[in-house]
Design a protein around this motif. Structure first.
Motif, PDB file in Angstrom:
ATOM      1  N   ILE A  70       0.858  -1.177   0.000  1.00  0.00           N
ATOM      2  CA  ILE A  70       0.000   0.000   0.000  1.00  0.00           C
ATOM      3  C   ILE A  70       0.898   1.232   0.000  1.00  0.00           C
ATOM      4  O   ILE A  70       1.761   1.363   0.870  1.00  0.00           O
ATOM      5  CB  ILE A  70      -0.930  -0.016   1.215  1.00  0.00           C
ATOM      6  N   PRO A  71       0.717   2.113  -0.974  1.00  0.00           N
ATOM      7  CA  PRO A  71       1.587   3.295  -1.077  1.00  0.00           C
ATOM      8  C   PRO A  71       1.175   4.386  -0.076  1.00  0.00           C
ATOM      9  O   PRO A  71       0.797   5.490  -0.443  1.00  0.00           O
ATOM     10  CB  PRO A  71       1.380   3.739  -2.527  1.00  0.00           C
ATOM     11  N   SER A  72       1.245   4.057   1.217  1.00  0.00           N
ATOM     12  CA  SER A  72       0.749   4.942   2.275  1.00  0.00           C
ATOM     13  C   SER A  72       1.369   6.332   2.249  1.00  0.00           C
ATOM     14  O   SER A  72       0.669   7.328   2.393  1.00  0.00           O
ATOM     15  CB  SER A  72       0.989   4.304   3.646  1.00  0.00           C
ATOM     16  N   SER A  86      -9.507   2.257  -4.687  1.00  0.00           N
ATOM     17  CA  SER A  86      -9.464   0.900  -5.207  1.00  0.00           C
ATOM     18  C   SER A  86      -8.018   0.489  -5.450  1.00  0.00           C
ATOM     19  O   SER A  86      -7.297   1.132  -6.214  1.00  0.00           O
ATOM     20  CB  SER A  86     -10.260   0.784  -6.498  1.00  0.00           C
ATOM     21  N   LEU A  87      -7.634  -0.592  -4.793  1.00  0.00           N
ATOM     22  CA  LEU A  87      -6.305  -1.175  -4.956  1.00  0.00           C
ATOM     23  C   LEU A  87      -6.400  -2.648  -5.349  1.00  0.00           C
ATOM     24  O   LEU A  87      -5.417  -3.373  -5.284  1.00  0.00           O
ATOM     25  CB  LEU A  87      -5.521  -1.037  -3.642  1.00  0.00           C
ATOM     26  N   ILE A  92      -0.611  -6.927  -3.525  1.00  0.00           N
ATOM     27  CA  ILE A  92      -0.499  -6.546  -2.114  1.00  0.00           C
ATOM     28  C   ILE A  92      -0.792  -7.763  -1.249  1.00  0.00           C
ATOM     29  O   ILE A  92      -1.873  -8.340  -1.306  1.00  0.00           O
ATOM     30  CB  ILE A  92      -1.462  -5.387  -1.787  1.00  0.00           C
ATOM     31  N   LYS A  93       0.180  -8.143  -0.442  1.00  0.00           N
ATOM     32  CA  LYS A  93       0.048  -9.327   0.408  1.00  0.00           C
ATOM     33  C   LYS A  93      -0.175  -8.967   1.873  1.00  0.00           C
ATOM     34  O   LYS A  93      -0.805  -9.711   2.604  1.00  0.00           O
ATOM     35  CB  LYS A  93       1.307 -10.196   0.300  1.00  0.00           C
ATOM     36  N   ILE A  94       0.354  -7.821   2.287  1.00  0.00           N
ATOM     37  CA  ILE A  94       0.277  -7.441   3.696  1.00  0.00           C
ATOM     38  C   ILE A  94      -0.262  -6.018   3.808  1.00  0.00           C
ATOM     39  O   ILE A  94       0.184  -5.127   3.099  1.00  0.00           O
ATOM     40  CB  ILE A  94       1.671  -7.509   4.365  1.00  0.00           C
ATOM     41  N   VAL A  95      -1.217  -5.850   4.693  1.00  0.00           N
ATOM     42  CA  VAL A  95      -1.725  -4.518   5.032  1.00  0.00           C
ATOM     43  C   VAL A  95      -1.288  -4.255   6.470  1.00  0.00           C
ATOM     44  O   VAL A  95      -1.728  -4.939   7.390  1.00  0.00           O
ATOM     45  CB  VAL A  95      -3.262  -4.446   4.908  1.00  0.00           C
ATOM     46  N   THR A  96      -0.415  -3.304   6.637  1.00  0.00           N
ATOM     47  CA  THR A  96       0.107  -3.034   7.975  1.00  0.00           C
ATOM     48  C   THR A  96      -0.858  -2.186   8.792  1.00  0.00           C
ATOM     49  O   THR A  96      -1.647  -1.414   8.242  1.00  0.00           O
ATOM     50  CB  THR A  96       1.471  -2.315   7.909  1.00  0.00           C
ATOM     51  N   ARG A  97      -0.794  -2.343  10.090  1.00  0.00           N
ATOM     52  CA  ARG A  97      -1.625  -1.565  10.994  1.00  0.00           C
ATOM     53  C   ARG A  97      -1.346  -0.081  10.774  1.00  0.00           C
ATOM     54  O   ARG A  97      -0.212   0.337  10.662  1.00  0.00           O
ATOM     55  CB  ARG A  97      -1.314  -1.940  12.438  1.00  0.00           C
ATOM     56  N   GLY A  98      -2.392   0.685  10.684  1.00  0.00           N
ATOM     57  CA  GLY A  98      -2.240   2.127  10.505  1.00  0.00           C
ATOM     58  C   GLY A  98      -2.148   2.578   9.063  1.00  0.00           C
ATOM     59  O   GLY A  98      -2.011   3.766   8.801  1.00  0.00           O
ATOM     60  N   SER A  99      -2.253   1.654   8.122  1.00  0.00           N
ATOM     61  CA  SER A  99      -2.151   2.029   6.709  1.00  0.00           C
ATOM     62  C   SER A  99      -3.200   3.054   6.297  1.00  0.00           C
ATOM     63  O   SER A  99      -2.967   3.868   5.421  1.00  0.00           O
ATOM     64  CB  SER A  99      -2.306   0.798   5.810  1.00  0.00           C
TER      65      SER A  99
END
Length: 111
Positions: A70-72, A86-87, A92-99
């Motif tokens: 995710i290009p946070s 929409s992504l 994308i395999k991992i969505v980190t906390r706070g993204s």
């Protein structure tokens, strides 16, 4: 981004092209864009300031590209205006906390 577009454009569809990187200030001349469609472009890199000028952006479609995360940091400048993001169809395999913690208006997230 074509430089010949009207400066007050509100919807821009650049889908189905082939550009792997969105460079810093790519949309600097088009600050009134509300809807930006960038699907199917093989995008694998979005520089931190790519969306910097887009304070009115409500709908961003980055689906079916080659993003691996995710290009946070790149999305931070539009995090308070986006309603739809929409992504889907990326790697994308991992969505980190706070993204998405600063996405205060987000109503639809498609992963």
């Amino acid at each position: 981004v074509p430089s010949t577009l009207h400066k007050n454009i509100i919807t821009l569809d650049l889908s189905n092209n082939s550009f792997p990187t969105l460079h810093n200030q790519s949309f600097i001349s088009y600050q009134y864009i509300n809807q930006l469609y960038l699907k199917n472009n093989s995008i694998n890199n979005i520089e931190v300031k790519a969306f910097l000028a887009l304070s009115f952006l409500t709908d961003l479609d980055l689906s079916n590209n080659n993003l691996s995360q995710i290009p946070s940091s790149a999305l931070e400048s539009v995090s308070r205006s986006l309603l739809k993001l929409s992504l889907s169809g990326n790697n994308i395999k991992i969505v980190t906390r706070g993204s998405f913690v600063n996405f205060t208006q987000l109503q639809l997230l498609d992963l």
